[in-house]
Structures are given as structure tokens and as C-alpha cells.
Design an enzyme around this catalytic site. Structure first.
Site, PDB file in Angstrom:
ATOM      1  N   GLY A 199     -80.337  42.014  -6.551  1.00 42.10           N
ATOM      2  CA  GLY A 199     -81.441  41.504  -7.334  1.00 42.10           C
ATOM      3  C   GLY A 199     -82.799  41.232  -6.289  1.00 42.10           C
ATOM      4  N   CYS A 200     -83.999  41.289  -7.103  1.00 45.87           N
ATOM      5  CA  CYS A 200     -85.170  41.146  -6.526  1.00 45.87           C
ATOM      6  C   CYS A 200     -85.534  40.069  -5.535  1.00 45.87           C
ATOM      7  CB  CYS A 200     -86.229  41.623  -7.498  1.00 45.87           C
ATOM      8  SG  CYS A 200     -86.216  40.176  -8.773  1.00 45.87           S
ATOM      9  N   TYR A 201     -85.010  39.006  -5.915  1.00 45.91           N
ATOM     10  CA  TYR A 201     -85.319  37.681  -4.986  1.00 45.91           C
ATOM     11  C   TYR A 201     -84.499  38.046  -3.750  1.00 45.91           C
ATOM     12  CZ  TYR A 201     -88.187  35.262  -8.441  1.00 45.91           C
ATOM     13  OH  TYR A 201     -89.092  35.271  -9.223  1.00 45.91           O
TER      14      TYR A 201
END
Length: 341
Positions: A144-146
Site C-alpha cells: 500500500g502507499c502509506y
């Protein structure tokens, strides 16, 4: 050339895959799927790619795609990729999944997303800076990006066993919410505003815990995301509180700098910067910029990371993984600067 398919090519991550692959020296995109848009030109949705792509959306079966492609990217909603991945693998394709379906152990995934996993397969977590085994993988679960920005920010400190507790405060551009407007991402609700959402128990926390626990198994982690009125980028501020035995150590800036430079010596897409990283310097690029500040006479060090959520936080990292899986130079098709200013 590597023949490539993209399952779910109409959204932001699919479009970003197409943008990056259109200039990749070894990539040949042969298939882009969308059941709703089958038969329509890909550029009817991704108009910025006019003149670069001459493809139409298709709706083939997984087996048909695998027979035409060496590598398939699945850029579909969580819970959907699992209906594609097994048949793609069984028919000889390598797969990079950009959903959450293959990032976590099955029990953690089911608890986090509330979805019964219908097709478990062994996958490598696709954060190449921490997982060299990506190079030999057939299935990669793209992070995921986070978790990408958060994990890279403090991995060197965790590897050194220094962290007691970390509080992550992440601020993301609107594109992280996807192409369909939501209450959180709708422009009138966000213009001249900052919105905090999923204040506790965000579903990316298990990924962050999973990756940091591989480096140090006793870190206490808190995470809160915000959406800001920008299109791209994630700026993560990590408030790291170190163990008592390291309170003197973190006052030594040269020591911390060397810790980071040694850890990321071979990480081509991690740039260590003096001062505070800026989103504009990584926008549209696959770089992760990291900087830190030490609070004097305290147990706190503040580490800041900046990434483009659609590139290093999604599609660029997926291509970085593809490069490694296919024996290419890690930087192929990705070695270009951010779009500052």
C-alpha cells in the site's frame, strides 16, 4: 520485449502503469482489461496517452491473458484479484497484484478487510528495499502507499533496535482515494481544507506492523492519515520515540546519518536529504526522499518521507518489482526526476 497485461486498466493505478510502461525500454503492453469499457479505446479514458498507445479495453479470461503475457499487473479492487491470480499463475504468467489480496497472511487479511480469502497463494511483499527475494518471485503483493512511505522512513532505526514507539502522521493527495469521488475526496469538501479519516485502526496498519516487526519485533505503532488538497503525493511524519538506552545515541546526527546511508546504500530509489523532504521533488517519480530532525535533549527523532502515492506508492513500485522479477535493471523505465515545481 516483455509482453504485459493489465487487469483493471481504467483507474488511476492502471493509468499510471500505462503511462510508465509506454516509455519502458523492455515493455510491450498487449492487453488492458475493463469489463465496463470493453471495446473502447484506452485513450478514451486516459487521454494523456494519446499518440503513445493504440489499444482497446478487453474482457478476456485469466487464462487468455496469461497465454498472451509474460507479466500481468492486477489493478483491481480489494477482494477481486484473488479471482484472477491463481489462473494467471497456473497458465505461466508472473503476477504483480496492486490490491491488498496478497500483501498479508490470510487470517490478517480477512480480519482487516472483512473478506473471505478464496484463493490463498504464497507471495512476496513487494517492497524491494527490504525484500530482495522479489527477484525470484512469481507472485508479488505490491505494498500500500502509506506502508511504503512509513516503513521506509524508519526501517534503519528499527533494524538497529532503537524504536520504543512511533506515531505516523501521513498526508496524502486526493488521488489516493481513487477515481470515483467520495465524501472524503470530493473537491468541494477538500478545497482549502484538510480531512482526517480512519483516525485509528486504518487498514494499512497491519502492513506497517508486518514489515517493521521483521526488523524489530517490539515496536508500538500508531498511524493516522489525512487527505490534503493536492492531487499526488504522501508526506509522512514519523515521530519516533527511542528506547531509554538510545536517548544519547540519537543526539549524534552523524551516527543517524550513517545509519541511514549504510542501510540504503544499494537502494537506488531512496534519497537521503538534508532538512525536510518536499512532495514537489518526488511528484511523478519513483523516488522516496527521507530526511530527519533530532529533538535536543529528548527521546524523539522526527523522520519525514515523501513519495508519489501513484508511483512509488503503487504503479512505479509495481514496475520496479517487475524489473527485478524479469532480471532487468531495477531502474528500467523509472530513472527520471520528479516534476518540481
Amino acid at each position: 520485449m516483455i509482453d504485459i497485461g493489465i487487469v483493471g486498466g481504467s483507474g488511476y493505478t492502471g493509468g499510471e502503469l500505462l503511462r510508465l510502461l509506454s516509455v519502458h525500454p523492455s515493455a510491450n503492453v498487449v492487453c488492458v482489461t475493463s469489463r465496463k469499457l470493453a471495446g473502447k479505446p484506452v485513450t478514451s479514458v486516459h487521454q494523456h496517452l494519446r499518440g503513445l498507445l493504440d489499444l482497446r479495453f478487453e474482457a478476456p479470461s485469466p487464462a487468455e491473458i496469461a497465454q498472451r503475457c509474460d507479466v500481468v499487473f492486477t489493478a483491481v479492487p480489494h477482494g477481486t484479484a484473488m479471482d484472477w491470480v491463481p489462473e494467471l499463475l497456473d497458465n505461466g504468467a508472473k503476477v504483480i497484484d496492486l490490491s491488498a489480496d496478497y500483501r498479508l497472511p490470510v487470517d490478517v487479511f480477512e480480519k482487516t478487510y472483512g473478506i473471505k480469502h478464496r484463493a490463498p497463494r504464497d507471495a512476496v511483499f513487494g517492497l524491494p528495499e527490504l525484500h530482495p527475494e522479489v527477484a525470484g518471485a512469481s507472485l508479488v503483493g505490491n505494498p500500500g502507499c502509506y506502508p511504503t512511505g512509513a516503513t521506509l522512513a524508519i526501517a534503519p532505526l528499527a533494524k538497529a533496535g532503537m524504536v520504543d514507539r512511533v506515531v505516523f502522521d501521513s498526508k496524502s493527495g486526493i488521488s489516493g482515494a481513487g477515481a470515483e469521488p467520495t465524501e472524503t475526496s470530493h473537491y468541494p469538501n477538500l478545497a482549502e481544507n484538510i480531512r482526517c479519516y480512519r483516525v485509528t485502526n486504518h487498514r494499512h496498519v497491519p502492513e506497517i506492523k508486518q514489515e517493521l516487526s521483521r526488523l524489530q519485533n517490539d515496536i508500538r505503532i500508531s498511524f493516522t492519515p489525512h487527505v490534503i488538497p493536492a492531487v499526488r503525493g504522501i508526506l509522512t511524519t514519523a515521530h519516533v520515540f527511542v528506547k531509554d538506552s538510545f536517548q544519547d545515541t540519537i543526539q549524534d546526527r552523524e551516527f543517524i546519518s550513517k545509519l541511514y546511508s549504510d542501510f540504503y546504500r544499494n537502494a537506488k530509489f531512496v534519497r537521503l536529504v538534508e532538512g525536510v523532504p518536499m512532495l514537489g521533488n518526488v511528484r511523478c517519480s519513483n523516488f522516496c526522499d527521507i530526511g530527519f530532525e533530532i529533538e535536543k535533549n529528548s527521546d524523539r527523532i522526527v523522520v519525514i518521507s515523501a513519495i508519489d502515492n501513484l508511483v512509488k506508492g503503487a504503479s512505479g513500485q509495481a514496475i520496479q518489482n517487475m524489473n527485478l522479477m524479469m532480471g532487468l535493471d531495477e531502474t528500467a523505465g523509472l530513472w527520471f526526476p520528479g516534476g518540481a515545481p
